[in-house]
Design a protein around this motif. Structure first.
Motif, PDB file in Angstrom:
ATOM      1  N   ARG A   8      31.540 -33.145  33.508  1.00  0.00           N
ATOM      2  CA  ARG A   8      31.316 -34.188  32.518  1.00  0.00           C
ATOM      3  C   ARG A   8      29.849 -34.263  32.121  1.00  0.00           C
ATOM      4  NH1 ARG A   8      35.464 -38.314  32.823  1.00  0.00           N
ATOM      5  NH2 ARG A   8      36.957 -37.578  34.352  1.00  0.00           N
ATOM      6  N   VAL A   9      28.994 -34.218  33.094  1.00  0.00           N
ATOM      7  CA  VAL A   9      27.565 -34.346  32.808  1.00  0.00           C
ATOM      8  C   VAL A   9      27.096 -33.192  31.921  1.00  0.00           C
ATOM      9  CG1 VAL A   9      25.273 -34.318  33.815  1.00  0.00           C
ATOM     10  CG2 VAL A   9      27.077 -35.680  34.873  1.00  0.00           C
ATOM     11  N   GLU A  10      27.530 -31.963  32.259  1.00  0.00           N
ATOM     12  CA  GLU A  10      27.103 -30.811  31.477  1.00  0.00           C
ATOM     13  C   GLU A  10      27.699 -30.857  30.074  1.00  0.00           C
ATOM     14  OE1 GLU A  10      24.857 -28.555  31.972  1.00  0.00           O
ATOM     15  OE2 GLU A  10      24.370 -29.493  33.885  1.00  0.00           O
ATOM     16  N   ALA A  11      28.985 -31.197  30.000  1.00  0.00           N
ATOM     17  CA  ALA A  11      29.650 -31.246  28.695  1.00  0.00           C
ATOM     18  C   ALA A  11      28.961 -32.290  27.824  1.00  0.00           C
ATOM     19  CB  ALA A  11      31.128 -31.583  28.859  1.00  0.00           C
ATOM     20  N   THR A  12      28.582 -33.400  28.441  1.00  0.00           N
ATOM     21  CA  THR A  12      27.928 -34.457  27.695  1.00  0.00           C
ATOM     22  C   THR A  12      26.601 -33.972  27.135  1.00  0.00           C
ATOM     23  OG1 THR A  12      28.974 -36.023  29.122  1.00  0.00           O
ATOM     24  CG2 THR A  12      27.114 -36.818  27.886  1.00  0.00           C
ATOM     25  N   LYS A  13      25.907 -33.155  27.922  1.00  0.00           N
ATOM     26  CA  LYS A  13      24.630 -32.618  27.445  1.00  0.00           C
ATOM     27  C   LYS A  13      24.856 -31.734  26.222  1.00  0.00           C
ATOM     28  CE  LYS A  13      22.128 -32.407  31.769  1.00  0.00           C
ATOM     29  NZ  LYS A  13      21.898 -31.420  32.821  1.00  0.00           N
TER      30      LYS A  13
ATOM     31  N   LEU B  37      30.270 -29.916  19.285  1.00  0.00           N
ATOM     32  CA  LEU B  37      31.287 -30.234  20.274  1.00  0.00           C
ATOM     33  C   LEU B  37      31.674 -31.686  20.019  1.00  0.00           C
ATOM     34  CD1 LEU B  37      32.717 -29.092  22.763  1.00  0.00           C
ATOM     35  CD2 LEU B  37      30.938 -30.094  24.147  1.00  0.00           C
ATOM     36  N   ILE B  38      32.920 -31.920  19.662  1.00  0.00           N
ATOM     37  CA  ILE B  38      33.361 -33.277  19.360  1.00  0.00           C
ATOM     38  C   ILE B  38      33.628 -34.035  20.650  1.00  0.00           C
ATOM     39  CG2 ILE B  38      35.184 -34.629  18.270  1.00  0.00           C
ATOM     40  CD1 ILE B  38      35.571 -32.294  16.328  1.00  0.00           C
ATOM     41  N   GLY B  39      34.174 -33.322  21.622  1.00  0.00           N
ATOM     42  CA  GLY B  39      34.483 -34.005  22.874  1.00  0.00           C
ATOM     43  C   GLY B  39      35.030 -33.022  23.880  1.00  0.00           C
TER      44      GLY B  39
ATOM     45  N   SER C 193      27.883 -20.705  18.394  1.00  0.00           N
ATOM     46  CA  SER C 193      28.852 -21.355  19.273  1.00  0.00           C
ATOM     47  C   SER C 193      28.702 -20.848  20.699  1.00  0.00           C
ATOM     48  CB  SER C 193      30.274 -21.106  18.783  1.00  0.00           C
ATOM     49  OG  SER C 193      30.709 -19.830  19.186  1.00  0.00           O
ATOM     50  N   ASP C 194      29.441 -21.487  21.597  1.00  0.00           N
ATOM     51  CA  ASP C 194      29.513 -21.070  22.999  1.00  0.00           C
ATOM     52  C   ASP C 194      28.195 -21.201  23.761  1.00  0.00           C
ATOM     53  OD1 ASP C 194      32.156 -20.609  23.033  1.00  0.00           O
ATOM     54  OD2 ASP C 194      32.028 -18.555  23.761  1.00  0.00           O
ATOM     55  N   PHE C 195      27.324 -22.096  23.324  1.00  0.00           N
ATOM     56  CA  PHE C 195      26.082 -22.263  24.068  1.00  0.00           C
ATOM     57  C   PHE C 195      26.301 -23.248  25.211  1.00  0.00           C
ATOM     58  CE2 PHE C 195      26.280 -24.828  20.300  1.00  0.00           C
ATOM     59  CZ  PHE C 195      26.125 -26.105  20.793  1.00  0.00           C
ATOM     60  N   GLY C 196      25.499 -23.093  26.243  1.00  0.00           N
ATOM     61  CA  GLY C 196      25.568 -24.039  27.358  1.00  0.00           C
ATOM     62  C   GLY C 196      26.736 -23.793  28.299  1.00  0.00           C
ATOM     63  N   LEU C 197      27.553 -22.785  27.979  1.00  0.00           N
ATOM     64  CA  LEU C 197      28.761 -22.593  28.777  1.00  0.00           C
ATOM     65  C   LEU C 197      28.457 -22.008  30.144  1.00  0.00           C
ATOM     66  CD1 LEU C 197      31.549 -21.351  26.414  1.00  0.00           C
ATOM     67  CD2 LEU C 197      31.204 -23.565  27.470  1.00  0.00           C
ATOM     68  N   ALA C 198      27.507 -21.059  30.179  1.00  0.00           N
ATOM     69  CA  ALA C 198      27.208 -20.394  31.434  1.00  0.00           C
ATOM     70  C   ALA C 198      26.879 -21.447  32.485  1.00  0.00           C
ATOM     71  CB  ALA C 198      26.053 -19.430  31.249  1.00  0.00           C
ATOM     72  N   LYS C 199      26.108 -22.439  32.061  1.00  0.00           N
ATOM     73  CA  LYS C 199      25.681 -23.480  32.985  1.00  0.00           C
ATOM     74  C   LYS C 199      26.844 -24.378  33.365  1.00  0.00           C
ATOM     75  CE  LYS C 199      21.485 -26.081  33.174  1.00  0.00           C
ATOM     76  NZ  LYS C 199      20.535 -26.734  32.303  1.00  0.00           N
ATOM     77  N   LEU C 200      27.725 -24.570  32.387  1.00  0.00           N
ATOM     78  CA  LEU C 200      28.872 -25.433  32.596  1.00  0.00           C
ATOM     79  C   LEU C 200      29.770 -24.864  33.681  1.00  0.00           C
ATOM     80  CD1 LEU C 200      29.896 -27.927  31.103  1.00  0.00           C
ATOM     81  CD2 LEU C 200      31.278 -26.440  29.714  1.00  0.00           C
ATOM     82  N   LEU C 201      29.773 -23.530  33.770  1.00  0.00           N
ATOM     83  CA  LEU C 201      30.746 -22.899  34.644  1.00  0.00           C
ATOM     84  C   LEU C 201      30.172 -22.455  35.972  1.00  0.00           C
ATOM     85  CD1 LEU C 201      32.482 -20.919  31.859  1.00  0.00           C
ATOM     86  CD2 LEU C 201      33.430 -22.797  33.154  1.00  0.00           C
TER      87      LEU C 201
END
Ligand SMILES: *[C@@H]1O[C@H](CO)[C@@H](O)[C@H](O)[C@H]1NC(C)=O
Ligand SMILES: *[C@@H]1O[C@H](CO)[C@@H](O)[C@H](O)[C@H]1NC(C)=O
Ligand SMILES: *[C@@H]1O[C@H](CO)[C@@H](O)[C@H](O)[C@H]1NC(C)=O
Ligand SMILES: *[C@@H]1O[C@H](CO)[C@@H](O)[C@H](O)[C@H]1NC(C)=O
Ligand SMILES: *[C@@H]1O[C@H](CO)[C@@H](O)[C@H](O)[C@H]1NC(C)=O
Ligand SMILES: *[C@@H]1O[C@H](CO)[C@@H](O)[C@H](O)[C@H]1NC(C)=O
Length: 820
Positions: free
Chosen positions: A558-563, A575-577, A660-668
């Motif tokens: 949640r925290v990463e997605a929110t960022k 990212l809408i949500g 697109s697809d930025f921040g994903l590496a960190k998310l995972l």
């Protein structure tokens, strides 16, 4: 004998008269005939009874009943009405006068509507099986319902420039340019669609590529027509074949369906399908799918919103400082309880989060400049600008990266509120602000009071307070999150406090994607998951990424997605949500109509229509650079993309580049969320920087390297690792680097670009892009420029730094190794 002949003659004559009567009764109506509202069952039918003209009771039924004189399709669907739905009571009649005039007359003899055909020598009238009622002189039609439409266009009917469909204060017209427009109050155009963008915004989808070239041709006399199979198109002598504007969702299917185009009472233009005899019609295409975007849907100062799980929009007033104009009809709009002029110097700004006031330039430029201003400003200065201006009534601040501030000073205000809207609106009200009672599923609004004397103090105090509040909330949430497992209510508060993204339930996403049916972008596989197309309740089309291989816990996710959600930029896919339930992790993005850049750069041979012009490619290169610069240098916390490649560059309907697809590496990645992305996660062979290949952590400079290769591919139209014939088996990037060193930039450029109107200015730009691409794709990270400089070099605001000398054979070998 004589008598017998006489009798036969008489019988023949009678038969003839009988036959004549039949013919007249079944097709032609003679002057002097009339229909009466008191006998709605009597009507003038078409030869095979598909249509009839007669009186139909208005719906919903009134007491005493009222009627319209209308042409109805079998079953009772009204497709034309005398006087645009003018009503009469049961004493009214439709008179086809001996003079040839057709009149709708009330019981007291007042003419409510007439065809104005009195002196045209009209001798008969008829309704044909296509639904057109015409008044004729001999065989020539002098007036017809097809030439004088009300709110509906039928298959076979030609709707030409100059004709108007009307419904309430809305109108629909076809311009001489072939554009279709929807207009409110004859002043505000809220929908305008030209012939060269088909309904899904993809000019390439139009069957014949040659046609696309024709679209810049000036049309001479366009007509709009609906084919009976459900295709809406514009024809013109200048077009080889009709330009398709829309397809009904059931087109070609259901051949027995009767279809028509209608401007409905909401101001939406739609294609409808009706089964014979059913009397009902279903909308199978809508010009404005998100009905809250229909101008004036909720009236003046009304706010349109979708309550949860409801496809019907609802309306309400912005706050209790307003009251509905009509208690029984929330769509009539709102009025202030106290007018602004009655509280001089004592007004406040009502703050409406996730709300916008619909902005459409008025047709009259004088009015446009008087009622609306746009400039770039932070949301607090957008609020204060309106507060400090005498004429300003409301302002909308966009948080989508543009920082546009719209000032509304006079005229009509139509509001739209939804959690996914990246905007905040401010509305002047006489203080104090009176809350609307909390409303389920409805965007919350809050307010702040400002007063000229304490303005500055308040701003400082609220800023401090907000920071402390948010900080406290974060700590509290983090603490409690672990305790309760699912920190939902707390999360909702956080979401509210900082304009954060929408959290979707898994059920909701499954419903909007139709059970994950519509998979998109097979090429994007390998990027942590699969994308599915879906539609939210308000009609927004979304791309849902279902993530695989999740190692992060729910809270961290949640925290990463929110960022990620908080990164708003024009060149980033928004990212809408998101959704995080049990093992399901999903991200909900805006849907990009034109797909990814690779499909334009590399597959164009089979599909010459998909060739991107140099201007578009250059704009895309700069757009991508700005998007990455934002991630690296302008975000609160720098974001390393880690996987820049053409597949991750999407194009929206106007071909703007969206990363697109930025921040994903960190998310995972599991564990620490402060370190950079681990190289084992993400990244695609062919685009990785040498240090990533050597298992070093990715840095912003690795993104610069990958971006350099994308730049080269954008100019060259081929993959950097493609091996070209006649280049001694070398990769394109390697060969191009040498050619560039030799000064042969022209050889690198995609030859398909050189064919048409390629000019010297284009060549300069392309040469600059090639030079920048090699500046970026330096083997040594320290030699690569920062993204901010890359943007400046591309824009031409800065000289391209001299590239270092061509690499020595040794390093070329190394490069070759890295690229394998
Ligand atoms: C009536 O006539 C129209 C036009 O010729 C035709 O399309 C339609 O199928 C006919 N309907 C019936 C029920 O015969
Ligand atoms: C509509 O236009 C087409 C082509 O110009 C013509 O053939 C047709 O007769 C027209 N239809 C009507 C109802 O005027
Ligand atoms: C519609 O336009 C007219 C003038 O064109 C204007 O006087 C009227 O106020 C407008 N209606 C609304 C509701 O704004
Ligand atoms: C026609 O529609 C297009 C959008 O499809 C728009 O860009 C263009 O400005 C419109 N032209 C006119 C004359 O309104
Ligand atoms: C669409 O038409 C407009 C003018 O009507 C023109 O400027 C534009 O280049 C056209 N776009 C395409 C893709 O043909
Ligand atoms: C300003 O509004 C407040 C209520 O918010 C009211 O108490 C006060 O009397 C008003 N002052 C003036 C000058 O109208």
């Amino acid at each position: 004998m004589d008598m017998e002949t006489e009798q036969t003659k008489q019988m023949q004559l009678q038969a003839l008269i009988f036959l004549c009567t039949i013919t007249v009764a079944s097709s032609d109506i003679l002057p002097g005939s009339a229909l009466h509202a008191s006998e709605p069952a009597r009507a003038w039918p078409s030869p095979n009874n598909t249509f009839s003209l007669g009186f139909a009771p208005t719906k919903p039924t009134t007491n005493p009943p009222t009627f319209v004189a209308a042409i109805t399709y079998s079953g009772g669907v009204i497709v034309w009405s005398a006087g645009h739905g003018a009503t009469v009571d049961s004493t009214g009649s439709l008179q086809f006068l001996p003079s040839g005039n057709l009149c709708l007359v009330s019981g007291s003899g007042i003419v409510i509507w007439e065809s104005n055909t009195a002196d045209h020598g009209v001798s008969s009238a008829s309704l044909d099986d296509f639904g057109s009622f015409s008044l004729k002189t001999g065989n020539v039609s002098v007036w017809s319902s097809f030439q004088n439409p009300t709110d509906t266009v039928l298959p076979g009917q030609n709707f030409s420039a100059g004709m108007v469909l009307r419904s309430g204060s809305y109108s629909f017209t076809l311009l001489g340019t072939g554009n279709l427009t929807l207009t409110w109050n004859d002043s505000t155009v809220y929908w305008n669609r030209g012939v060269n963008s088909s309904v899904d915004g993809d000019p390439w989808k139009i069957s014949n590529p040659r046609q696309v070239l024709n679209f810049s041709v000036k049309l001479s006399s366009p007509t709009l027509g609906l084919q009976s199979i459900g295709i809406l198109s514009v024809s013109d002598p200048m077009l080889e074949s009709p330009a398709i504007m829309a397809y009904s969702s059931d087109y070609v299917e259901g051949r027995d369906m009767f279809r028509f185009l209608r401007l409905n009472g909401d101001g939406n233009l739609g294609i409808y399908s009706s089964a014979r005899g059913s009397g009902t019609a279903t909308m199978t295409w809508a010009a404005v799918p998100d009905r809250c975007q229909l101008f004036g849907y909720c009236g003046h100062m009304g706010i349109c919103y979708y309550s949860e799980y409801d496809y019907e929009p609802s309306c309400e007033c912005p706050s209790k400082n307003f009251e509905p104009v009509d208690e029984n009809d929330s769509r009539k709009g709102c009025k202030r309880k106290v007018e602004i002029r009655d509280c001089p110097g004592n007004y406040t700004m009502l703050e409406l989060n996730h709300t916008q006031f619909l902005q459409f330039p008025a047709q009259d430029p004088a009015e446009a400049s008087g009622s609306q201003e746009v400039f770039a400003a932070s949301s607090s200065s957008c609020q204060m600008h309106c507060f400090g201006s005498n004429s300003c009534v409301a302002s909308t601040s966009m948080n989508d990266g543009t920082r546009h501030c719209y000032i509304k000073s006079l005229g009509f205000l139509g509001g739209y509120s939804a959690l996914m809207l990246p905007s905040t609106s401010y509305l002047k009200v006489c203080g104090p602000v009176l809350w609307n009672s909390p409303n389920n599923g409805k965007t919350k609004s809050n307010y702040s009071r400002l007063s000229v004397s304490v303005l500055i103090l308040l701003v400082l105090a609220s800023l401090l307070g907000f920071l402390m509040f948010q900080g406290g909330l974060w700590l509290w949430c983090r603490g409690n999150g672990a305790k309760f497992g699912r920190p939902l209510p707390c999360y909702a508060l956080l979401e509210y406090a900082s304009s954060m993204p929408v959290q979707f339930s898994f059920k909701e996403i499954r419903r909007s994607t139709n059970g994950f049916k519509d998979r998109i972008g097979a090429a994007a596989a390998g990027g942590f998951g699969v994308y599915y197309k879906g539609t939210l309740t308000n009609g927004t089309v979304i791309a849902v990424k279902r993530l695989e291989g999740i190692e992060r816990g729910e809270k961290e996710f949640r925290v990463e997605a929110t960022k990620i959600c908080c990164t708003h930029h024009l060149n980033l896919v928004r990212l809408i949500g998101f959704c995080s339930e049990r093992t399901n992790r999903l991200l909900v993005h805006e849907f990009m109509k034109n797909g990814s850049l690779d499909s334009f750069l590399f597959t164009a041979k089979e599909n010459p229509g998909k060739l991107l012009s140099w201007n578009k490619r250059f704009a895309i290169a700069i757009g991508v650079a700005r998007g990455i610069r934002y991630l690296h240098e302008e975000c609160q916390e720098p974001v390393i993309h880690g996987d820049i490649k053409p597949e991750n560059i999407l194009l929206d309907e106007s071909y703007n580049a969206r990363v697109s697809d930025f921040g994903l590496a960190k998310l995972l990645s599991p564990g620490d969320n402060t370190g950079p992305a681990s190289p084992s996660i993400g990244g695609t062979g062919g685009y990785l920087a040498p240090e990533q290949l050597a298992n070093q952590p990715a840095t912003p400079k690795s993104d610069v390297y990958s971006f350099g290769l994308v730049l080269l591919e954008t100019v060259g139209g081929r993959r950097n690792f493609e091996v070209l014939a006649g280049t001694d088996g070398r990769k394109f990037s390697e060969w191009a680097r040498e050619e560039h060193g030799k000064g042969n930039a022209r050889g690198i450029i995609d030859e398909r670009l050189l064919e048409d109107d390629w000019n010297a200015a284009d060549f300069d730009q392309a040469r600059r892009v090639v030079a920048v691409s090699f500046r970026c794709a330096q083997e040594q990270p320290s030699l690569r420029p920062r993204m901010g400089r890359v943007v400046q070099m591309l824009e031409g605001a800065m000289e391209v730094e001299r590239p270092p000398p061509p690499p020595s054979p040794k390093s070329a070998d190394e490069l070759c190794l890295f690229l394998t």
